[in-house]
Write an enzyme that holds these catalytic residues in place. Structure first.
Site, mmCIF file in Angstrom:
data_model
loop_
_atom_site.group_PDB
_atom_site.id
_atom_site.type_symbol
_atom_site.label_atom_id
_atom_site.label_comp_id
_atom_site.label_asym_id
_atom_site.label_seq_id
_atom_site.Cartn_x
_atom_site.Cartn_y
_atom_site.Cartn_z
ATOM 1 N N ASP A 34 31.732 48.187 44.590
ATOM 2 C CA ASP A 34 31.661 48.659 45.978
ATOM 3 C C ASP A 34 32.938 49.337 46.443
ATOM 4 O O ASP A 34 33.984 49.167 45.826
ATOM 5 C CB ASP A 34 31.517 47.434 46.893
ATOM 6 N N LYS A 56 28.996 52.092 49.717
ATOM 7 C CA LYS A 56 28.347 52.596 50.924
ATOM 8 C C LYS A 56 29.423 52.594 51.980
ATOM 9 O O LYS A 56 30.201 51.673 52.081
ATOM 10 C CB LYS A 56 27.226 51.670 51.366
ATOM 11 N N MET A 165 32.698 43.640 60.276
ATOM 12 C CA MET A 165 32.095 44.932 60.639
ATOM 13 C C MET A 165 32.070 45.105 62.158
ATOM 14 O O MET A 165 31.134 45.688 62.700
ATOM 15 C CB MET A 165 30.662 45.036 60.072
HETATM 16 N N1 SAH Z 1 31.246 40.117 51.431
HETATM 17 C C1 SAH Z 1 32.430 40.500 52.182
HETATM 18 C C2 SAH Z 1 32.090 41.115 53.512
HETATM 19 C C3 SAH Z 1 31.374 42.440 53.440
HETATM 20 S S1 SAH Z 1 31.051 43.130 55.015
HETATM 21 C C4 SAH Z 1 33.327 39.268 52.341
HETATM 22 O O1 SAH Z 1 32.924 38.149 52.020
HETATM 23 O O2 SAH Z 1 34.467 39.448 52.756
HETATM 24 C C5 SAH Z 1 32.441 44.170 55.236
HETATM 25 C C6 SAH Z 1 33.402 43.608 56.258
HETATM 26 O O3 SAH Z 1 34.243 42.626 55.665
HETATM 27 C C7 SAH Z 1 34.375 44.615 56.846
HETATM 28 O O4 SAH Z 1 33.775 45.316 57.912
HETATM 29 C C8 SAH Z 1 35.496 43.724 57.340
HETATM 30 O O5 SAH Z 1 35.161 43.142 58.576
HETATM 31 C C9 SAH Z 1 35.509 42.631 56.289
HETATM 32 N N2 SAH Z 1 36.526 42.854 55.238
HETATM 33 C C10 SAH Z 1 36.316 43.060 53.939
HETATM 34 N N3 SAH Z 1 37.483 43.141 53.270
HETATM 35 C C11 SAH Z 1 38.462 42.974 54.173
HETATM 36 C C12 SAH Z 1 39.877 42.928 54.114
HETATM 37 N N4 SAH Z 1 40.553 43.089 52.975
HETATM 38 N N5 SAH Z 1 40.566 42.728 55.262
HETATM 39 C C13 SAH Z 1 39.930 42.527 56.430
HETATM 40 N N6 SAH Z 1 38.585 42.557 56.553
HETATM 41 C C14 SAH Z 1 37.860 42.772 55.442
#
Ligand code: SAH
Length: 252
Positions: A34, A56, A165
């Site tokens: 991803d 995406k 998000m």
């Molecule tokens: N499965 C992922 C989440 C996917 S949805 C998890 O468990 O973290 C995507 C959202 O995750 C982003 O919009 C943001 O809010 C958060 N996110 C993912 N990576 C991040 C990071 N390194 N720092 C801060 N927020 C993050």
């Protein structure tokens, strides 16, 4: 037919991969990854493995979820060991459930390898305990992508709230939380690019976010609650930018 590993890549720092994820990456035949998977983690994949970007991006979908499902399935017919690598944990807003169902319906063997979610990565990095005795004994993790259909009263009743998000909707989220009874003075932390060299933290109050939201880049986590004050009080929060009002004086 091969086996598919639905693997969490953690929040960004390669040191936060699980050992299982690390070993699978080094022995995979193909890795479908991803946009949220960091370059440092991709560097761990040996050149012999095929790498396929299936990211995406909000508003600019490179591939639809259905196309991704079909692609993973096709790779499972081609190779014995296929890794589907996702940011954070595959089962937390990662569409991992849909991929698992799609593959299971076609008889593909799937193993799920949990990852450290950005929820935990960002909170740890910013020194914000998600629960704290006497301050917060409940945590609600919410998608801030679509706000319709949310029961704001119920949502606002959890002590610590974490929105994923939610950056594009931060102003509206803060307004609705205040409308549902949360204190406008309550602390908010945004943690951008948590656990990566680009990490940046922005602190504000709910009122500030509702009226004049600070600039926040993505991906970022949006944390609301009294526990945010701990991150501000400890050295974790100090060197970083504080809200326009200067030091926050609220006590926990
Ligand atoms: N499965 C992922 C989440 C996917 S949805 C998890 O468990 O973290 C995507 C959202 O995750 C982003 O919009 C943001 O809010 C958060 N996110 C993912 N990576 C991040 C990071 N390194 N720092 C801060 N927020 C993050």
């Amino acid at each position: 037919m091969g086996k598919v590993y639905l693997v969490g890549a953690g929040p960004g720092d390669p040191q936060l991969l699980t050992l299982r994820a690390y070993r699978l990456l080094q022995t995979a035949d193909a890795v479908l990854y991803d946009a949220l998977v960091s370059d440092e983690i991709l560097e761990l994949i040996p050149p012999s493995a095929e790498r396929i970007f299936v990211g995406k991006r909000c508003g600019n979908h490179y591939k639809t979820q259905d196309e991704i499902n079909r692609l993973i399935y096709r790779y499972s017919l081609l190779y014995p060991k296929v890794v589907r690598l996702k940011g954070g944990d595959p089962f937390l807003f990662g569409r991992g459930g849909e991929e698992l169902l799609f593959l299971a319906e076609r008889g593909v063997e799937v193993e799920v390898v949990p990852g450290i979610s950005s929820v935990f990565g960002a909170a740890a990095s910013a020194g914000i305990p998600l629960t704290l005795r006497g301050v917060s004994s409940s945590l609600l993790v919410v998608s801030g992508h679509r706000l319709e259909g949310i029961d704001w009263k119920t949502l606002a009743s959890a002590e610590t709230l974490v929105f994923l998000m939610g950056i594009g909707n931060r102003r509206e989220i803060a307004r609705r939380l205040i409308g549902a009874g949360r204190s406008p003075d309550e602390g908010v932390a945004f943690v951008e690019n948590a656990t990566t060299p680009l990490e940046r933290r922005v602190y504000a109050t709910l009122k500030e976010v509702a009226e004049n939201p600070p600039e926040v880049g993505t991906p970022a986590l949006f944390i609301v609650g009294s526990v945010v004050d701990v991150g501000i009080k400890t050295s974790f929060g100090k060197p970083l930018n504080l809200p326009t009002g200067g030091e926050m004086k609220r006590d926990i």
